[in-house]
Write an enzyme that holds these catalytic residues in place. Structure first.
Site, PDB file in Angstrom:
ATOM      1  N   SER A 101      25.370 -47.792  47.027  1.00 14.40           N
ATOM      2  CA  SER A 101      24.161 -47.020  47.385  1.00 14.40           C
ATOM      3  C   SER A 101      22.934 -47.916  47.264  1.00 14.40           C
ATOM      4  CB  SER A 101      24.036 -45.827  46.440  1.00 14.40           C
ATOM      5  OG  SER A 101      23.971 -46.303  45.093  1.00 14.40           O
ATOM      6  N   GLY A 102      23.118 -49.211  47.515  1.00  9.45           N
ATOM      7  CA  GLY A 102      21.999 -50.146  47.477  1.00  9.45           C
ATOM      8  C   GLY A 102      21.291 -50.148  48.831  1.00  9.45           C
ATOM      9  N   PHE A 103      20.630 -51.258  49.149  1.00  4.35           N
ATOM     10  CA  PHE A 103      19.866 -51.310  50.410  1.00  4.35           C
ATOM     11  C   PHE A 103      20.775 -51.203  51.620  1.00  4.35           C
ATOM     12  CE2 PHE A 103      15.550 -51.850  49.248  1.00  4.35           C
ATOM     13  CZ  PHE A 103      15.609 -52.286  47.932  1.00  4.35           C
TER      14      PHE A 103
ATOM     15  N   GLU B 289       8.500 -64.310  39.120  1.00  2.00           N
ATOM     16  CA  GLU B 289       7.879 -62.993  38.866  1.00  2.00           C
ATOM     17  C   GLU B 289       7.924 -62.651  37.379  1.00  2.00           C
ATOM     18  OE1 GLU B 289       8.865 -61.114  43.304  1.00  2.00           O
ATOM     19  OE2 GLU B 289      10.163 -60.605  41.614  1.00  2.00           O
TER      20      GLU B 289
ATOM     21  N   ASP C 298      24.425 -58.512  50.185  1.00  2.00           N
ATOM     22  CA  ASP C 298      24.653 -59.632  49.259  1.00  2.00           C
ATOM     23  C   ASP C 298      26.116 -60.021  49.152  1.00  2.00           C
ATOM     24  OD1 ASP C 298      22.125 -59.145  46.632  1.00  2.00           O
ATOM     25  OD2 ASP C 298      21.989 -59.539  48.778  1.00  2.00           O
TER      26      ASP C 298
END
Ligand SMILES: Cc1cc2nc3c(=O)[nH]c(=O)nc-3n(C[C@H](O)[C@H](O)[C@H](O)COP(=O)(O)OP(=O)(O)OC[C@H]3O[C@@H](n4cnc5c(N)ncnc54)[C@H](O)[C@@H]3O)c2cc1C
Length: 424
Positions: free
Chosen positions: A19-21, A135, A273
Site C-alpha cells: 500500500s505504498g506509492f 535531510e 523500489d
C-alpha cells in the site's frame, strides 16, 4: 466498457501487494475499471515516506492480475549487527525510535557529570549523505541550534556535534554538482561536520569506527547513530524472481520486462523500489507512474489489447530539503537552491500528501515549526527505543525454543509440553 468476466462468471480481479506509492497509485488508476481490486499489505496504512524524517525530529505525529509493489527495506551491506546501534528510517516505528533516541540523547547528556560523556551523548552520526541523510542532518542541527537551545541547564545543545559520513566524496550523489555544493555549504553553515570519502567499518552502542581515505582508522564516541545508507528490495522480490527464473541485482531488485511484467508471467507486474529497469531511481514518481502504468496495461488487456506497452518514466525532477527554508532541486535541468527550491519542495509534498485532512494537519504542524522554530511532537518513550530489538530478540528466542523442541523429538507419555506463549 463491458465487464470482463472469467469463464466462471467472476469479474476480473487485480491483486496489489503493498500500500505504498506504487500500490496506491495503481489502485487509484483502476478505480473506474470494471475489475475487483484487492490490496494486500503488511501495514494498514499508506506511509508517506518522504516526510518520515519530520516524525523522527518532532515536527509531525503517527493504508487475477497481480501488481507487486512491496518496496524496499534497509540494507547494512552485510553488517547486520550495525542495526542494533544505528536504526534506519523506513517505517513509522523507525521514525519514532529515532525520535526517542535523538531527544533522549539530549536528556541523558543533561544528566552527565563528566563533560566527555555528555559530549558523546550529544554527538550524532548519520551514515549516508543521500537525500535522507542530508535531510536528517539538517534537522538535527536545527534542533540543537534553535529548538532546544533554551531547554537545558547543564548542557548547551548548540555544542552538539552532527556528523554526516559517506564513503562518496560529495553529498546528494544523484544531484548536479552545483546543488551538491549548495547543500554542503548550507549544512556546514548549520554546523554539520561533513566527513566524505570516509567509510564506516565498525560500530557499537557508544562509538562508530571509520576509515579515512588514507586507510587510518579512528573512533567517534557517539550514542546516537542513524543509518541512511543502502536499500535492499523486499525479500518478496527475490522469492518471485526465484519462482520465475528472473534475475535480481545486488540489492535484490528484480529485473523486469520493459512493460514492468515479471519475465515469463505477463499477468504479474512489479513496480517501484522492488524493480531494476534502465537504472530508474528509487523515488516516489517511479513507483507512482509504474503503478499507473501497470493498471493501464491491465485495463488495455481487458479491452483485448494484449500488446505490452513499455513503461516510460517521466522524470519530473529531484528535490531535497536541507534545513528550514532551504532546499535544492533540479526540475528538468532547471536548478534551484535555497528558499525558492524550498517553496517548490513544500508545494510538491503538500500536493502529494493523500487526503485533505493530512494536508491541513501537516500545514498546521509546519506553520508551528517553520514560523516559530518550535516542534510540537517531542514525546519520546523508552519503549520506542528498545521495542524493535526486544521484538527481534523474542523472535530469536522463539526460534531457539522451536529448534530445541524439534531436537528433543516427539514428547513421551507424561512429558510436560513446553510451548512459546502467544500472549504478546
Ligand atoms: C526516509 C525516506 C525519505 C524519502 N524521501 C523521498 C523523497 O523526498 N522523494 C522521493 O521521490 N522519494 C523519497 N523516498 C523514496 C520513496 O519513498 C520510495 O521510492 C517509494 O516509497 C517507493 O514506493 P513503493 O510503492 O515501491 O514502496 P513503498 O512505498 O515502500 O511501499 C511498499 C509497501 O509494501 C508493503 N509490503 C512490503 N512487504 C510486504 C509483504 N511481504 N506483504 C505485503 N505487503 C508488503 C509495505 O508495508 C508498504 O505498504 C524516501 C524514502 C525514505 C525511506
Amino acid at each position: 466498457m463491458a465487464g470482463q468476466t472469467h469463464a466462471s462468471g467472476a469479474r476480473h480481479r487485480v491483486v496489489i501487494i503493498g500500500s505504498g506509492f506504487g500500490g496506491l497509485f495503481a489502485a487509484k488508476a483502476l478505480r473506474r475499471a470494471d475489475v475487483d481490486v484487492t490490496i494486500v499489505s503488511k501495514t494498514g496504512y499508506h506511509l508517506f515516506q518522504p516526510l518520515l524524517y519530520q516524525v523522527a525530529t518532532g515536527i509531525l505525529s503517527e493504508g487475477d492480475s497481480l501488481i507487486v509493489t512491496a518496496g524496499a527495506d534497509q540494507s547494512y551491506f552485510g553488517n547486520e549487527s550495525f542495526a542494533d546501534h544505528a536504526p534506519g528510517m523506513k517505517s513509522i516505528d523507525d521514525a519514532l525510535e529515532l525520535r526517542a533516541r535523538i531527544f533522549g540523547s539530549f536528556e541523558i547528556a543533561e544528566l552527565q557529570d563528566e563533560p566527555e560523556v555528555a559530549r558523546a551523548w550529544m554527538t550524532f552520526v548519520l551514515v549516508g549523505a543521500g537525500a535522507t541523510g542530508v535531510e536528517m542532518a539538517g534537522q538535527i542541527a536545527e534542533l540543537a541550534r534553535d529548538t532546544l537551545r533554551r531547554d537545558y541547564r547543564h548542557i548547551d545543545p548548540r555544542q552538539a556535534r552532527v556528523i554526516l559520513v559517506d564513503a562518496q566524496t560529495a553529498v546528494l550523489p544523484t544531484f548536479h554538482q552545483k546543488l551538491q555544493r549548495a547543500a554542503a555549504r548550507r549544512l556546514e553553515k548549520f554546523g554539520v561536520e561533513l566527513q566524505l570519502g570516509v567509510k564506516v567499518v565498525d560500530m557499537d552502542a557508544g562509538w562508530v569506527e571509520v576509515e579515512d581515505p588514507d586507510g587510518t582508522r579512528r573512533r567517534i564516541q557517539s550514542w546516537c547513530k542513524v543509518w541512511c545508507a543502502g536499500v535492499a528490495a523486499s525479500p518478496l522480490g527475490g522469492q518471485l524472481a526465484d519462482q520465475a527464473g528472473a534475475e535480481t541485482d545486488r540489492a535484490g531488485r528484480v529485473e523486469v520486462n520493459p512493460d514492468l511484467t515479471l519475465p515469463g508471467h505477463p499477468e504479474v507486474f512489479l513496480v517501484g523500489d522492488l524493480i531494476t529497469l534502465d537504472n530508474l531511481p528509487g523515488v516516489c514518481q517511479v513507483a507512482m507512474q509504474g503503478g499507473k502504468h501497470a493498471a493501464r496495461q491491465i485495463v488495455r488487456r481487458l479491452e483485448g489489447d494484449e500488446s505490452g506497452q513499455p513503461f516510460h518514466y517521466f522524470d519530473k525532477g529531484n528535490l531535497a530539503t536541507v534545513s528550514r527554508f532551504h532546499a535544492v532541486g533540479d526540475i528538468k535541468g532547471f536548478r534551484l537552491a535555497g528558499f525558492p527550491a524550498w517553496l517548490v519542495w513544500l508545494g510538491v509534498h503538500i500536493f502529494y500528501l493523500i487526503g485533505f485532512k493530512n494536508r491541513v494537519t501537516t500545514l498546521f504542524h509546519w506553520a508551528i515549526t517553520f514560523v516559530s522554530g518550535g516542534r510540537s511532537e517531542r514525546t519520546a518513550t523508552l519503549q520506542q527505543v528498545f521495542a524493535r530489538r526486544a521484538i527481534r530478540r523474542e523472535a530469536e528466542l522463539r526460534a531457539e525454543l522451536e529448534e530445541a523442541r524439534r531436537a528433543a523429538g516427539p514428547t513421551q507419555p507424561g512429558d510436560v509440553a513446553v510451548t512459546p506463549s502467544d500472549d504478546r
